[in-house]
Motif scaffolding. Sequence first.
Motif, mmCIF file in Angstrom:
data_model
loop_
_atom_site.group_PDB
_atom_site.id
_atom_site.type_symbol
_atom_site.label_atom_id
_atom_site.label_comp_id
_atom_site.label_asym_id
_atom_site.label_seq_id
_atom_site.Cartn_x
_atom_site.Cartn_y
_atom_site.Cartn_z
ATOM 1 N N ILE A 1 0.834 -1.198 0.000
ATOM 2 C CA ILE A 1 0.000 0.000 0.000
ATOM 3 C C ILE A 1 0.871 1.251 0.000
ATOM 4 O O ILE A 1 0.540 2.252 -0.649
ATOM 5 C CB ILE A 1 -0.962 0.001 1.212
ATOM 6 N N MET A 2 2.013 1.215 0.695
ATOM 7 C CA MET A 2 2.927 2.351 0.678
ATOM 8 C C MET A 2 3.484 2.587 -0.728
ATOM 9 O O MET A 2 3.689 3.733 -1.152
ATOM 10 C CB MET A 2 4.063 2.149 1.671
ATOM 11 N N GLU A 3 3.736 1.517 -1.473
ATOM 12 C CA GLU A 3 4.185 1.672 -2.864
ATOM 13 C C GLU A 3 3.117 2.348 -3.701
ATOM 14 O O GLU A 3 3.407 3.235 -4.520
ATOM 15 C CB GLU A 3 4.534 0.303 -3.449
ATOM 16 N N MET A 4 1.870 1.948 -3.502
ATOM 17 C CA MET A 4 0.759 2.572 -4.216
ATOM 18 C C MET A 4 0.596 4.036 -3.795
ATOM 19 O O MET A 4 0.288 4.909 -4.619
ATOM 20 C CB MET A 4 -0.532 1.795 -3.961
ATOM 21 N N PHE A 5 0.821 4.289 -2.508
ATOM 22 C CA PHE A 5 0.730 5.656 -2.005
ATOM 23 C C PHE A 5 1.781 6.553 -2.672
ATOM 24 O O PHE A 5 1.489 7.685 -3.064
ATOM 25 C CB PHE A 5 0.915 5.669 -0.482
ATOM 26 N N ASN A 6 3.005 6.042 -2.813
ATOM 27 C CA ASN A 6 4.049 6.819 -3.481
ATOM 28 C C ASN A 6 3.668 7.139 -4.917
ATOM 29 O O ASN A 6 3.964 8.225 -5.429
ATOM 30 C CB ASN A 6 5.382 6.066 -3.443
ATOM 31 N N LEU A 7 3.009 6.204 -5.577
ATOM 32 C CA LEU A 7 2.538 6.466 -6.942
ATOM 33 C C LEU A 7 1.441 7.523 -6.947
ATOM 34 O O LEU A 7 1.374 8.359 -7.850
ATOM 35 C CB LEU A 7 2.035 5.170 -7.582
ATOM 36 N N TYR A 8 0.591 7.504 -5.918
ATOM 37 C CA TYR A 8 -0.463 8.526 -5.826
ATOM 38 C C TYR A 8 0.150 9.921 -5.690
ATOM 39 O O TYR A 8 -0.383 10.894 -6.237
ATOM 40 C CB TYR A 8 -1.381 8.225 -4.646
ATOM 41 N N LEU A 9 1.269 10.025 -4.982
ATOM 42 C CA LEU A 9 1.946 11.316 -4.862
ATOM 43 C C LEU A 9 2.378 11.835 -6.231
ATOM 44 O O LEU A 9 2.416 13.044 -6.461
ATOM 45 C CB LEU A 9 3.175 11.196 -3.958
ATOM 46 N N LEU A 10 2.674 10.932 -7.148
ATOM 47 C CA LEU A 10 3.130 11.318 -8.481
ATOM 48 C C LEU A 10 1.978 11.557 -9.449
ATOM 49 O O LEU A 10 2.009 12.485 -10.248
ATOM 50 C CB LEU A 10 4.039 10.225 -9.059
ATOM 51 N N VAL A 11 0.962 10.711 -9.359
ATOM 52 C CA VAL A 11 -0.157 10.768 -10.316
ATOM 53 C C VAL A 11 -1.252 11.704 -9.833
ATOM 54 O O VAL A 11 -1.852 12.445 -10.622
ATOM 55 C CB VAL A 11 -0.727 9.352 -10.553
ATOM 56 N N GLY A 12 -1.522 11.683 -8.517
ATOM 57 C CA GLY A 12 -2.605 12.499 -7.982
ATOM 58 C C GLY A 12 -3.961 11.929 -8.319
ATOM 59 O O GLY A 12 -4.095 10.763 -8.707
ATOM 60 N N GLY A 13 -4.989 12.766 -8.199
ATOM 61 C CA GLY A 13 -6.355 12.292 -8.359
ATOM 62 C C GLY A 13 -7.150 12.924 -9.482
ATOM 63 O O GLY A 13 -8.358 12.694 -9.582
ATOM 64 N N MET A 14 -6.506 13.720 -10.352
ATOM 65 C CA MET A 14 -7.244 14.279 -11.480
ATOM 66 C C MET A 14 -7.555 13.147 -12.459
ATOM 67 O O MET A 14 -6.647 12.433 -12.898
ATOM 68 C CB MET A 14 -6.436 15.379 -12.165
ATOM 69 N N PRO A 15 -8.838 12.933 -12.786
ATOM 70 C CA PRO A 15 -9.225 11.758 -13.581
ATOM 71 C C PRO A 15 -8.442 11.575 -14.875
ATOM 72 O O PRO A 15 -8.075 10.445 -15.225
ATOM 73 C CB PRO A 15 -10.710 12.009 -13.857
ATOM 74 N N ALA A 16 -8.145 12.667 -15.599
ATOM 75 C CA ALA A 16 -7.418 12.532 -16.865
ATOM 76 C C ALA A 16 -6.010 11.996 -16.627
ATOM 77 O O ALA A 16 -5.510 11.160 -17.392
ATOM 78 C CB ALA A 16 -7.357 13.880 -17.583
ATOM 79 N N ALA A 17 -5.365 12.466 -15.557
ATOM 80 C CA ALA A 17 -4.016 11.994 -15.241
ATOM 81 C C ALA A 17 -4.041 10.542 -14.769
ATOM 82 O O ALA A 17 -3.167 9.747 -15.137
ATOM 83 C CB ALA A 17 -3.388 12.896 -14.177
ATOM 84 N N VAL A 18 -5.043 10.197 -13.953
ATOM 85 C CA VAL A 18 -5.171 8.822 -13.467
ATOM 86 C C VAL A 18 -5.404 7.864 -14.632
ATOM 87 O O VAL A 18 -4.796 6.787 -14.707
ATOM 88 C CB VAL A 18 -6.317 8.708 -12.437
ATOM 89 N N GLU A 19 -6.277 8.255 -15.543
ATOM 90 C CA GLU A 19 -6.564 7.397 -16.698
ATOM 91 C C GLU A 19 -5.332 7.255 -17.590
ATOM 92 O O GLU A 19 -5.062 6.168 -18.123
ATOM 93 C CB GLU A 19 -7.733 7.980 -17.499
ATOM 94 N N LYS A 20 -4.587 8.348 -17.749
ATOM 95 C CA LYS A 20 -3.371 8.273 -18.558
ATOM 96 C C LYS A 20 -2.371 7.301 -17.939
ATOM 97 O O LYS A 20 -1.746 6.500 -18.637
ATOM 98 C CB LYS A 20 -2.747 9.663 -18.674
ATOM 99 N N TYR A 21 -2.231 7.351 -16.614
ATOM 100 C CA TYR A 21 -1.321 6.421 -15.943
ATOM 101 C C TYR A 21 -1.836 4.983 -16.047
ATOM 102 O O TYR A 21 -1.074 4.050 -16.327
ATOM 103 C CB TYR A 21 -1.148 6.799 -14.474
ATOM 104 N N ARG A 22 -3.150 4.808 -15.855
ATOM 105 C CA ARG A 22 -3.734 3.460 -15.877
ATOM 106 C C ARG A 22 -3.538 2.794 -17.229
ATOM 107 O O ARG A 22 -3.274 1.586 -17.301
ATOM 108 C CB ARG A 22 -5.223 3.534 -15.544
#
Length: 449
Positions: free
Chosen positions: A182-203
Amino acid sequence: MLARKIEKEINDWIASPDKALLVYGVRQAGKTFIIRKCLQDNGCDFVEFNLIRQPEIAALLDGASSIDDMILKLSLISEKKMVPGQTWIFFDEIQRYREIVTKIKFLVEDGRFRYIMSGSLLGVEIANLKSAPVGYLKSVTMYPLDFEEFLQIFDVSKAVISMLSKCYEERIPVDDLIHKKIMEMFNLYLLVGGMPAAVEKYRTTGDMNAVMDEHLSIVEQYKLDFTQYEEDNHRLVLTHIYEMIPAELNEKNKRFMIADIRKDLRFDRIQDSFVWLWKAGVALPAFNVTEPTVPLMLNEKSSLFKLFLSDVGILTTLYGKAAKLKILNKEQDINKGAIYENLVAQELAAHGFSLYYYNSKKMGELDFLIELDEQILPIEVKSGKNYEKHSALTQVLSKDTYHMENAVVFTNENVNNKGKISYLPIYMVMFLKEKEIKFGDLSVDRFRI
């Protein structure tokens, strides 16, 4: 397709739409998509009018002589047939014609159709309206994806979320393997954030450069909004303040210093610019309080504040690729204090908390204060290994007049408890939510003589 928590509120409204619904929030938070999804999922026959793509709609609404005239004109330009008692009308981007919020009272009273609206910067626009349709409009705020919503892209099961929630509630350690993942996922959240377009681009791509491009595009859109919706003499100030936030957060006390804009500048001369950014949702304020006591609002000093960005992914993008790489590689020579505090600020705001902090020359500074379960909860955010070093927190907890029963320190480590202080993994901020307060029986009959 990622589920959003706000869907429940929209679906509840669809089930009992006695009022119009307004969904507002920062640009690019996914409002339009989620409204369409909820209407479609509920089998609603709806027509959509976008006031940016269809600027003639604003003129039509403004020039209508009556409700009948307004509905007739809307039906003529609608791509679908509007059936009374069946069709739902969705007005999107209504910040381009904010007076629609006052007209909605009469449309709701008319009763032929159901209405849902969305738009950005509406905290600003609605605040300037002369009359608000009290009793006719329900409003909900939409934020970027919080960390719990972000976990969907990794297919984290509900069972795992439930287990983490239990560890949070009972203050017991998480399984070490799960904690590390979960900490690894958290570190990725720090980079990607929660804006849907950015999340979808990362996904879909896993390309961090593409994610950063999405962030920078959103920032440029914000700056364009500044020029469109603010008075001429404030436009450059708004942009300058926004661009200063990352650097101000990196200072030792993280408080926004007006003198950094211009040495001789007074807060009251540009206060409107800060209020504009707060109400537009692109910046989140945490206000200083003179005493850490309930209610915090009465102790607020509105001229002293920290200012956070609405999305931590945008913040780390503005810090640059080198900073993102250091976070990804878990390098120790990067100061993640500002980044962690921004993450906590946006999570707390998304969960309905007003943000405050406390700073005393005698006791020191507490990163955040919130009102939870009718008490003050002090929160410290620690990104390093010396997370048990917090003299201000220790002093405040020991002061009997403040009546503080508990405190939370968010860290990189697993759950640990010492006296009144709970040391929790930083990702557990996703479970810090306001609970419903029950007032008991307050019916009129109870108080009759």
